[in-house]
Motif scaffolding. Structure first.
Motif, PDB file in Angstrom:
ATOM      1  N   ALA A  27      -2.084  10.513 -20.242  1.00 21.90           N
ATOM      2  CA  ALA A  27      -3.035   9.476 -19.848  1.00 21.90           C
ATOM      3  C   ALA A  27      -2.407   8.522 -18.843  1.00 21.90           C
ATOM      4  CB  ALA A  27      -3.520   8.715 -21.075  1.00 21.90           C
ATOM      5  N   ASP A  28      -1.150   8.160 -19.094  1.00 21.06           N
ATOM      6  CA  ASP A  28      -0.451   7.256 -18.181  1.00 21.06           C
ATOM      7  C   ASP A  28      -0.258   7.902 -16.813  1.00 21.06           C
ATOM      8  OD1 ASP A  28       0.824   4.977 -17.359  1.00 21.06           O
ATOM      9  OD2 ASP A  28       2.795   5.635 -18.067  1.00 21.06           O
ATOM     10  N   VAL A  29       0.161   9.172 -16.806  1.00 17.79           N
ATOM     11  CA  VAL A  29       0.385   9.863 -15.540  1.00 17.79           C
ATOM     12  C   VAL A  29      -0.929  10.037 -14.790  1.00 17.79           C
ATOM     13  CG1 VAL A  29       1.079  12.062 -14.513  1.00 17.79           C
ATOM     14  CG2 VAL A  29       2.467  11.028 -16.312  1.00 17.79           C
TER      15      VAL A  29
ATOM     16  N   TRP B 126       0.818  -1.208   0.000  1.00 18.50           N
ATOM     17  CA  TRP B 126       0.000   0.000   0.000  1.00 18.50           C
ATOM     18  C   TRP B 126       0.853   1.260   0.000  1.00 18.50           C
ATOM     19  CZ3 TRP B 126      -4.041  -3.250  -0.019  1.00 18.50           C
ATOM     20  CH2 TRP B 126      -5.291  -2.722  -0.369  1.00 18.50           C
ATOM     21  N   TRP B 127       1.927   1.247   0.807  1.00 21.70           N
ATOM     22  CA  TRP B 127       2.803   2.418   0.809  1.00 21.70           C
ATOM     23  C   TRP B 127       3.476   2.584  -0.559  1.00 21.70           C
ATOM     24  CZ3 TRP B 127       3.181   6.616   3.539  1.00 21.70           C
ATOM     25  CH2 TRP B 127       2.753   6.650   4.866  1.00 21.70           C
ATOM     26  N   ALA B 128       3.918   1.482  -1.153  1.00 26.44           N
ATOM     27  CA  ALA B 128       4.570   1.571  -2.456  1.00 26.44           C
ATOM     28  C   ALA B 128       3.601   2.083  -3.518  1.00 26.44           C
ATOM     29  CB  ALA B 128       5.121   0.201  -2.856  1.00 26.44           C
ATOM     30  N   THR B 129       2.366   1.586  -3.492  1.00 24.51           N
ATOM     31  CA  THR B 129       1.372   2.053  -4.459  1.00 24.51           C
ATOM     32  C   THR B 129       1.052   3.530  -4.255  1.00 24.51           C
ATOM     33  OG1 THR B 129       0.399  -0.169  -4.516  1.00 24.51           O
ATOM     34  CG2 THR B 129      -0.939   1.640  -5.363  1.00 24.51           C
ATOM     35  N   THR B 130       0.923   3.935  -2.995  1.00 20.64           N
ATOM     36  CA  THR B 130       0.601   5.334  -2.702  1.00 20.64           C
ATOM     37  C   THR B 130       1.729   6.265  -3.145  1.00 20.64           C
ATOM     38  OG1 THR B 130      -0.754   4.678  -0.808  1.00 20.64           O
ATOM     39  CG2 THR B 130       0.018   6.957  -0.875  1.00 20.64           C
ATOM     40  N   LEU B 131       2.938   5.996  -2.667  1.00 22.30           N
ATOM     41  CA  LEU B 131       4.058   6.887  -2.983  1.00 22.30           C
ATOM     42  C   LEU B 131       4.418   6.799  -4.467  1.00 22.30           C
ATOM     43  CD1 LEU B 131       6.287   6.243   0.161  1.00 22.30           C
ATOM     44  CD2 LEU B 131       4.717   8.141  -0.263  1.00 22.30           C
ATOM     45  N   GLY B 132       4.391   5.582  -5.025  1.00 23.68           N
ATOM     46  CA  GLY B 132       4.732   5.438  -6.433  1.00 23.68           C
ATOM     47  C   GLY B 132       3.729   6.117  -7.346  1.00 23.68           C
ATOM     48  N   GLY B 133       2.422   5.965  -7.042  1.00 26.25           N
ATOM     49  CA  GLY B 133       1.416   6.583  -7.886  1.00 26.25           C
ATOM     50  C   GLY B 133       1.423   8.100  -7.808  1.00 26.25           C
ATOM     51  N   LEU B 134       1.565   8.644  -6.595  1.00 23.28           N
ATOM     52  CA  LEU B 134       1.527  10.099  -6.448  1.00 23.28           C
ATOM     53  C   LEU B 134       2.781  10.778  -7.007  1.00 23.28           C
ATOM     54  CD1 LEU B 134      -0.033  10.447  -2.871  1.00 23.28           C
ATOM     55  CD2 LEU B 134      -1.167  10.660  -5.093  1.00 23.28           C
ATOM     56  N   SER B 135       3.899  10.051  -7.065  1.00 21.00           N
ATOM     57  CA  SER B 135       5.134  10.650  -7.605  1.00 21.00           C
ATOM     58  C   SER B 135       5.460  10.176  -9.015  1.00 21.00           C
ATOM     59  CB  SER B 135       6.312  10.318  -6.676  1.00 21.00           C
ATOM     60  OG  SER B 135       6.508   8.912  -6.612  1.00 21.00           O
TER      61      SER B 135
ATOM     62  N   PHE C 153       6.828  12.417 -11.766  1.00 17.33           N
ATOM     63  CA  PHE C 153       8.220  12.841 -11.731  1.00 17.33           C
ATOM     64  C   PHE C 153       9.165  11.764 -12.263  1.00 17.33           C
ATOM     65  CE2 PHE C 153      12.245  12.859  -9.352  1.00 17.33           C
ATOM     66  CZ  PHE C 153      12.784  14.040  -9.832  1.00 17.33           C
ATOM     67  N   TRP C 154       9.038  10.563 -11.725  1.00 13.31           N
ATOM     68  CA  TRP C 154      10.034   9.549 -12.065  1.00 13.31           C
ATOM     69  C   TRP C 154       9.698   8.767 -13.335  1.00 13.31           C
ATOM     70  CZ3 TRP C 154       8.191   4.599 -12.144  1.00 13.31           C
ATOM     71  CH2 TRP C 154       7.063   4.304 -11.345  1.00 13.31           C
ATOM     72  N   GLU C 155       8.507   8.965 -13.887  1.00 13.22           N
ATOM     73  CA  GLU C 155       8.142   8.247 -15.100  1.00 13.22           C
ATOM     74  C   GLU C 155       9.060   8.591 -16.269  1.00 13.22           C
ATOM     75  OE1 GLU C 155       6.361   8.125 -19.067  1.00 13.22           O
ATOM     76  OE2 GLU C 155       6.703   9.930 -17.856  1.00 13.22           O
ATOM     77  N   GLN C 156       9.543   9.837 -16.318  1.00 14.33           N
ATOM     78  CA  GLN C 156      10.392  10.260 -17.437  1.00 14.33           C
ATOM     79  C   GLN C 156      11.758   9.590 -17.428  1.00 14.33           C
ATOM     80  OE1 GLN C 156      11.457  14.472 -16.959  1.00 14.33           O
ATOM     81  NE2 GLN C 156      10.828  14.308 -14.790  1.00 14.33           N
ATOM     82  N   PHE C 157      12.153   9.027 -16.277  1.00 19.61           N
ATOM     83  CA  PHE C 157      13.455   8.369 -16.192  1.00 19.61           C
ATOM     84  C   PHE C 157      13.380   6.865 -16.449  1.00 19.61           C
ATOM     85  CE2 PHE C 157      13.570  12.006 -13.230  1.00 19.61           C
ATOM     86  CZ  PHE C 157      14.556  12.764 -13.842  1.00 19.61           C
ATOM     87  N   VAL C 158      12.183   6.365 -16.682  1.00 24.26           N
ATOM     88  CA  VAL C 158      12.035   4.926 -16.927  1.00 24.26           C
ATOM     89  C   VAL C 158      12.336   4.641 -18.390  1.00 24.26           C
ATOM     90  CG1 VAL C 158      10.425   2.989 -16.924  1.00 24.26           C
ATOM     91  CG2 VAL C 158      10.292   4.730 -15.125  1.00 24.26           C
TER      92      VAL C 158
END
Length: 428
Positions: free
Chosen positions: A178-180, A140-149, A152-157
């Motif tokens: 759409a992805d963000v 849950w923490w990973a989904t929360t922090l990963g989804g809300l941020s 920012f970090w999607e451009q580095f993937v």
């Protein structure tokens, strides 16, 4: 087992919610950290102990050491329950060697204690519930922090030509926006449900811990309280019977003896002095009325008819109306069971009797109300104070009577007054 289960309820205050989420998350994360060494050491200890049982003394020694190791981990878990989950986690009284035990029996005392085996069982089962709590909280923490941020970090993937985003796979389009948007929405949903998820995860592990580590000591404490309540009820009953016997001996019995003497004297006087005999009979009739009044008063002390027929409020108001001083009465209680009503009635009766005899008060207030599952009875007066619970006296008998229904009595009466008597009786 409902009193030991922890329901996933989240407080309403924002600050309290944040604090509860952090404490539940810390408890769930550290549960697995604590469960790993506990599981490994206990499994190894039990396996080694059982495997070496054929060697004289060695297997028992290994099991004994394992029991102490499990006891240590259980003690740490009880501290975590109190400090991080906020629930009572009493420390059990582990079995101790008795003076007449042999040396071997004394050394092996922990293995004869049921709580030691419950500690060992918790180390095994706690590994499963700890892993569950850790996995749920981490997800849950990973989904929360990963989804809300994600914005920012999607451009580095790094993405290859064949990579497709989640938004594209569910038909929302191939665009980055759409992805963000989708990932942020997932993060928001996870954020909203985070307090409930971590509460559920922590509650699952904490419930198992409380059942295995605390339920037995709570049951033993409850049994001790029941025995104490029973003993108190027996002492209160014996005290009431002794007082009733004394009151009958000092009151109605003496009056009946005098009545018999008066009637005998009147019979002898009938032939010689009829007028004197009539006076003697009149005095005997007065003695009869006084005896009946005393017997009625004593019967009210056993089972007040008004209390039985019309309930607590009417009985208390009638009692207050018969006092020599003004007594204000406030009653706001639900329907009560007979033992609770009787205990409350005699609490008020004893308090008003003490006020009339000793306090020199000019006014008193009686209040009965239900509060947090308890019937609270308070009696205040403006007298000279100095009331004490003295063994063998009235207030001590009242305390014993209340203890018989799991009630409690507190008397605050400084010298010079005022005095407050407060009794609490469980409604159920």
């Amino acid at each position: 087992m409902t009193d030991t289960m922890l329901m996933p309820v989240v407080p309403t205050s924002d600050r309290t919610i944040a604090r509860r989420v952090l404490l539940d998350s810390a408890y769930a994360f550290t549960a697995f950290v604590l469960a790993i060494p506990a599981f490994v050491l206990v499994v190894a200890g039990v396996a080694a102990g059982l495997g070496t049982m054929v060697v004289a003394g060695l297997g028992l020694a290994v099991l004994l050491g394992t029991a102490y190791v499990a006891r240590g981990f259980a003690h740490v878990e009880r501290l975590r329950l109190r400090s991080m989950v906020g629930v009572p986690a009493p420390l059990p009284s582990y079995q101790r060697a008795q003076p007449g035990d042999s040396k071997v029996r004394a050394v092996l005392t922990p293995l004869r204690d049921a709580q030691s085996w419950l500690d060992i069982l918790w180390c095994l089962i706690g590994f499963v519930t700890g892993a569950f709590a850790f996995a749920v909280t981490l997800a849950w923490w990973a989904t929360t922090l990963g989804g809300l941020s994600y914005w920012f970090w999607e451009q580095f993937v790094p993405r290859g030509p064949d990579n497709r985003s989640l938004a594209d796979m569910i038909g929302l389009g191939e665009s980055r926006s759409a992805d963000v948007t989708l990932q942020t929405a997932v993060g928001l949903v996870a954020l909203v449900t985070l307090p409930f998820a971590v509460r559920m995860a922590a509650a699952t592990h904490a419930a198992v811990s409380r059942v295995l580590l605390c339920s037995r000591v709570e049951l033993m404490d409850r049994m001790v309280r029941m025995e104490e309540s029973r003993d108190s009820a027996h002492r209160a009953e014996a005290h009431s019977l002794r007082r009733l016997e004394r009151d009958i001996h000092d009151g109605p019995q003496q009056r009946l003896i005098r009545l018999g003497m008066d009637l005998g004297r009147a019979r002898r006087q009938l032939s010689d002095d009829p007028e004197l005999a009539a006076d003697t009979i009149d005095a005997a009739l007065a003695q009869t009325r006084e005896t009946v009044d005393e017997l009625r008063a004593l019967s009210r002390g056993i089972a007040p008819p008004l209390l039985v027929d019309r309930g607590l409020e009417v009985a208390v108001r009638e009692m207050a109306a018969g006092q020599a001083i003004a007594v204000d009465v406030a009653v706001d209680v639900p329907t009560l069971t007979e033992p609770v009503e009787t205990a409350a009635y005699f609490t008020v009766a004893e308090a008003l009797t003490n006020i009339a005899k000793h306090s020199e008060a000019t006014r008193a207030q009686v209040a009965l109300r239900a509060e947090d599952g308890m019937l609270v009875v308070t009696v205040d007066d403006d007298g000279r104070g100095g009331a004490r619970v003295v063994p063998g006296r009235g207030l001590d008998g009242l305390r014993e009577r209340l203890a018989g229904v799991d009630g409690d009595l507190v008397v605050a009466s400084p010298d010079g007054g005022p005095t407050r008597l407060r009794a609490e009786v469980p409604l159920r």
